[in-house]
Design an enzyme around this catalytic site. Structure first.
Site, PDB file in Angstrom:
ATOM      1  N   TYR A   1       0.833  -1.207   0.000  1.00  0.00           N
ATOM      2  CA  TYR A   1       0.000   0.000   0.000  1.00  0.00           C
ATOM      3  C   TYR A   1       0.870   1.260   0.000  1.00  0.00           C
ATOM      4  CZ  TYR A   1      -3.893   3.119   0.993  1.00  0.00           C
ATOM      5  OH  TYR A   1      -4.834   4.108   0.903  1.00  0.00           O
TER       6      TYR A   1
ATOM      7  N   PHE B   1      -7.473  19.187 -25.129  1.00  0.00           N
ATOM      8  CA  PHE B   1      -8.172  17.948 -25.421  1.00  0.00           C
ATOM      9  C   PHE B   1      -9.508  17.997 -24.662  1.00  0.00           C
ATOM     10  CE2 PHE B   1      -9.105  13.448 -24.501  1.00  0.00           C
ATOM     11  CZ  PHE B   1      -9.332  13.056 -25.799  1.00  0.00           C
ATOM     12  N   ASP B   2     -10.491  17.196 -25.101  1.00  0.00           N
ATOM     13  CA  ASP B   2     -11.839  17.375 -24.536  1.00  0.00           C
ATOM     14  C   ASP B   2     -11.933  17.154 -23.028  1.00  0.00           C
ATOM     15  OD1 ASP B   2     -11.504  14.653 -24.891  1.00  0.00           O
ATOM     16  OD2 ASP B   2     -13.437  14.298 -25.845  1.00  0.00           O
TER      17      ASP B   2
ATOM     18  N   ASP C   1       0.794  19.426 -20.974  1.00  0.00           N
ATOM     19  CA  ASP C   1      -0.090  18.270 -21.122  1.00  0.00           C
ATOM     20  C   ASP C   1       0.650  17.336 -22.076  1.00  0.00           C
ATOM     21  OD1 ASP C   1      -1.968  16.378 -21.732  1.00  0.00           O
ATOM     22  OD2 ASP C   1      -3.516  17.767 -22.391  1.00  0.00           O
TER      23      ASP C   1
ATOM     24  N   ALA D   1       0.901  14.009 -23.117  1.00  0.00           N
ATOM     25  CA  ALA D   1       0.515  12.623 -23.392  1.00  0.00           C
ATOM     26  C   ALA D   1       1.446  12.007 -24.435  1.00  0.00           C
ATOM     27  CB  ALA D   1      -0.933  12.572 -23.887  1.00  0.00           C
TER      28      ALA D   1
ATOM     29  N   LYS E   1      -0.560   6.664 -23.625  1.00  0.00           N
ATOM     30  CA  LYS E   1      -0.080   6.935 -24.985  1.00  0.00           C
ATOM     31  C   LYS E   1       1.402   6.544 -25.050  1.00  0.00           C
ATOM     32  CE  LYS E   1      -3.921   9.627 -24.779  1.00  0.00           C
ATOM     33  NZ  LYS E   1      -4.777   9.696 -23.590  1.00  0.00           N
TER      34      LYS E   1
ATOM     35  N   HIS F   1     -20.317  13.203 -26.719  1.00  0.00           N
ATOM     36  CA  HIS F   1     -20.060  12.277 -27.825  1.00  0.00           C
ATOM     37  C   HIS F   1     -19.898  10.833 -27.381  1.00  0.00           C
ATOM     38  CE1 HIS F   1     -16.254  13.727 -26.343  1.00  0.00           C
ATOM     39  NE2 HIS F   1     -15.632  12.734 -26.910  1.00  0.00           N
TER      40      HIS F   1
HETATM   41  N1  F0G Z   1      -4.514  15.110 -22.788  1.00  0.00           N
HETATM   42  C1  F0G Z   1      -4.445  14.717 -24.076  1.00  0.00           C
HETATM   43  C2  F0G Z   1      -3.682  15.536 -25.054  1.00  0.00           C
HETATM   44  C3  F0G Z   1      -5.101  13.549 -24.463  1.00  0.00           C
HETATM   45  O1  F0G Z   1      -5.024  13.169 -25.746  1.00  0.00           O
HETATM   46  C4  F0G Z   1      -5.810  12.799 -23.502  1.00  0.00           C
HETATM   47  C5  F0G Z   1      -6.517  11.587 -23.877  1.00  0.00           C
HETATM   48  C6  F0G Z   1      -5.839  13.246 -22.183  1.00  0.00           C
HETATM   49  C7  F0G Z   1      -5.164  14.410 -21.861  1.00  0.00           C
HETATM   50  C8  F0G Z   1      -6.581  12.509 -21.101  1.00  0.00           C
HETATM   51  O2  F0G Z   1      -5.952  11.317 -20.801  1.00  0.00           O
HETATM   52  O3  F0G Z   1      -7.568   9.507 -21.432  1.00  0.00           O
HETATM   53  O4  F0G Z   1      -5.653   9.057 -19.927  1.00  0.00           O
HETATM   54  O5  F0G Z   1      -7.572  10.384 -19.133  1.00  0.00           O
HETATM   55  N2  F0G Z   1      -6.741  11.257 -25.051  1.00  0.00           N
HETATM   56  C9  F0G Z   1      -7.368  10.028 -25.499  1.00  0.00           C
HETATM   57  C10 F0G Z   1      -7.611  10.105 -26.968  1.00  0.00           C
HETATM   58  C11 F0G Z   1      -8.549   9.568 -24.727  1.00  0.00           C
HETATM   59  O6  F0G Z   1      -8.316   9.225 -27.487  1.00  0.00           O
HETATM   60  O7  F0G Z   1      -7.060  10.981 -27.633  1.00  0.00           O
HETATM   61  P1  F0G Z   1      -6.744  10.001 -20.305  1.00  0.00           P
END
Ligand code: F0G
Length: 462
Positions: free
Chosen positions: A73, A125-126, A216, A218, A259, A453
């Site tokens: 833990y 990103f969304d 950010d 990824a 990613k 979506h």
């Molecule tokens: N930032 C970026 C640039 C992303 O592309 C994503 C996720 C996230 C943050 C959030 O990360 O999914 O691990 O919580 N992108 C995925 C996509 C879901 O399909 O592009 P997460």
């Protein structure tokens, strides 16, 4: 002229059978799914390009790591290993594991934003945009003009528009800007890279106005590959050094390791300065939302696999093959006149559905039409990154018009072969040839309030 496929720098030892349903079956399945690809079952999909996130194939080394994960833990050795790898690669003092990227956002953003504050990014990103709004802030995109023109080739189309950034800061008041977010690569603009020069310029502006800069990150490894390939002065630098330099410009980072970390689950919040007052606050939020700070929502075995994946993700041979897959597909699309965000980005092809369906208005969702046709045509699953994804204005409730109508074909890492990619290209070309015969798009019959979506129901307009 087609670009030669870069052969895989690995051989395949474990396989996962896939099958293709008949056209009639696919039409029935997509109708049952309310014309929403997120509602399809994976077993009904032939080639799944919905996302490159968490869909990666792990290596033998990572699977071996899974067996030696320490599930304590507190203070697990797998945490120590992850911390060491992340410090070595990103150069940040504090490394906080979390279960994925949006968890990193949930932990960090409330510490930087509140009601009345703004967050500015080259493009959100969304989920990142959603977490800005959940923290009470308002999100503003500030990408360079070139990004808005899919057919126009330019280097580093993911860059921040520096002039506009400074103008925005002056207009809003620096004290009202809680954070600037540099997204590398710029997913929403098509996986487009950001140059080192642009990161340096943004960091200087943030310093000048005393604004927090978050990366950010990824797809930091894919971004580094483009810098090495295309930015003067970086040709002879190692990917590892380029990755590290990228991180020096920010104060913190939020990473979805699903990613470039080449794992199925994982994320990181990084704080550059270990003596920052943010560290105990990040730990506290993590304990509340994710779990104790030495595991943060991950099991020991997941941290172990990530510690190994972080190194595999920055191997140059792997990145050459990975970006090579995109370049191979892009060259085939060029030969056949299919327009996409060009030059191709790092994690997929973003087809310009506006160009394929010029006669269909944004509120009938051209990029969703193409995604649905790809499923019907060849069992391929991918998604809309356009007006359907963008949703409604939070204030007026009206459908927003996206700057882009992209259908994104995201390529999972180390998963599909050249022949799979050929199936995808052939399907796109076939659809392009009958696109003008599709006269109408789709309407939404039900939608949730946020991130619609994923769940909305649609029906064809007849
Ligand atoms: N930032 C970026 C640039 C992303 O592309 C994503 C996720 C996230 C943050 C959030 O990360 O999914 O691990 O919580 N992108 C995925 C996509 C879901 O399909 O592009 P997460």
């Amino acid at each position: 002229m087609s670009i030669k496929y870069v052969a895989e720098p690995f051989r395949i030892r474990s396989v996962e059978p896939i099958r293709i349903l008949s056209r009639e079956e696919r039409e029935a399945k997509i109708k049952q799914a309310k014309f929403n690809v997120f509602q399809l079952k994976s077993e009904d999909v032939y080639i799944d390009l919905l996302t490159d996130s968490g869909t990666n194939a792990m290596s033998v080394g990572q699977w071996a790591g899974i067996m030696s994960g320490d599930e304590a833990y507190a203070g697990a050795s797998s945490y120590t290993k992850l911390e060491a790898a992340a410090r070595d690669i990103f150069g940040y003092d504090y490394v906080q594991p979390v279960h994925q990227g949006r968890a990193a956002e949930k932990v960090l953003f409330p510490l930087l934003l509140c009601e009345g504050k703004f967050a500015i990014s080259n493009m959100f990103f969304d989920t990142t945009r959603a977490h800005v709004e959940l923290a009470g802030g308002r999100a503003i995109d500030c990408v360079v003009e070139e990004a808005r023109n899919p057919g126009v080739r330019a280097k580093f189309k993911g860059n921040m528009d520096i002039t506009r950034l400074e103008a925005l800061i002056n207009e809003l008041g620096a004290e009202n800007v809680g954070v600037v977010v540099m997204t590398i690569t710029n997913n929403s603009a098509g996986g487009q890279p950001v140059s080192m020069q642009n990161m340096r310029d943004v960091a200087l502006i943030c310093k000048k106005y005393n604004i927090h800069l978050n990366l950010d990150a990824a797809r930091y490894a894919e971004n580094a590959y483009f810098i090495k390939r295309d930015e003067a002065g970086y040709e002879d630098k190692s990917i590892k050094d380029i990755v590290a330099e990228q991180f020096t410009y920010a104060d913190t980072c939020t990473i979805s390791s699903k990613k470039d970390g080449i794992v199925n689950m994982g994320g990181i919040v990084g704080v550059k300065d270990g003596s920052s007052e943010l560290v105990p606050k990040v730990k506290a939020n993590c304990i509340s939302y994710e779990g104790f700070y030495s595991y943060g929502g991950l099991s020991g075995r997941e941290m172990e696999a990530l510690a190994i994946g972080l190194y595999e993700g920055i191997e140059e041979d792997y990145l050459r093959y990975r970006i090579g897959q995109m370049e191979y597909m892009a060259s085939k699309l060029d030969e056949n006149g299919v327009i996409y965000q060009a030059p191709v980005g790092g994690h997929g092809i973003f087809v310009d559905a506006k160009a394929m369906f010029p006669h269909i208005p944004y509120h009938e969702f051209p990029a969703q039409i193409l995604a649905l046709e790809l499923y019907k045509e060849a069992g391929i699953r991918c998604c809309d990154i356009g007006s359907f994804m963008l949703g409604n204005d939070p204030d007026s409730g009206k459908q927003l018009e996206s700057e882009f109508e992209f259908t994104r074909l995201a390529i999972p890492r180390r998963v599909y072969t050249q022949a799979h990619l050929d199936v995808v290209v052939d399907a796109l070309v076939a659809i392009k040839d009958y696109a003008s015969s599709i006269k109408r798009g789709y309407r939404i019959t039900w939608e949730p309030e946020i991130l619609r979506h994923f769940q909305a129901h649609l029906e064809p307009i007849v």
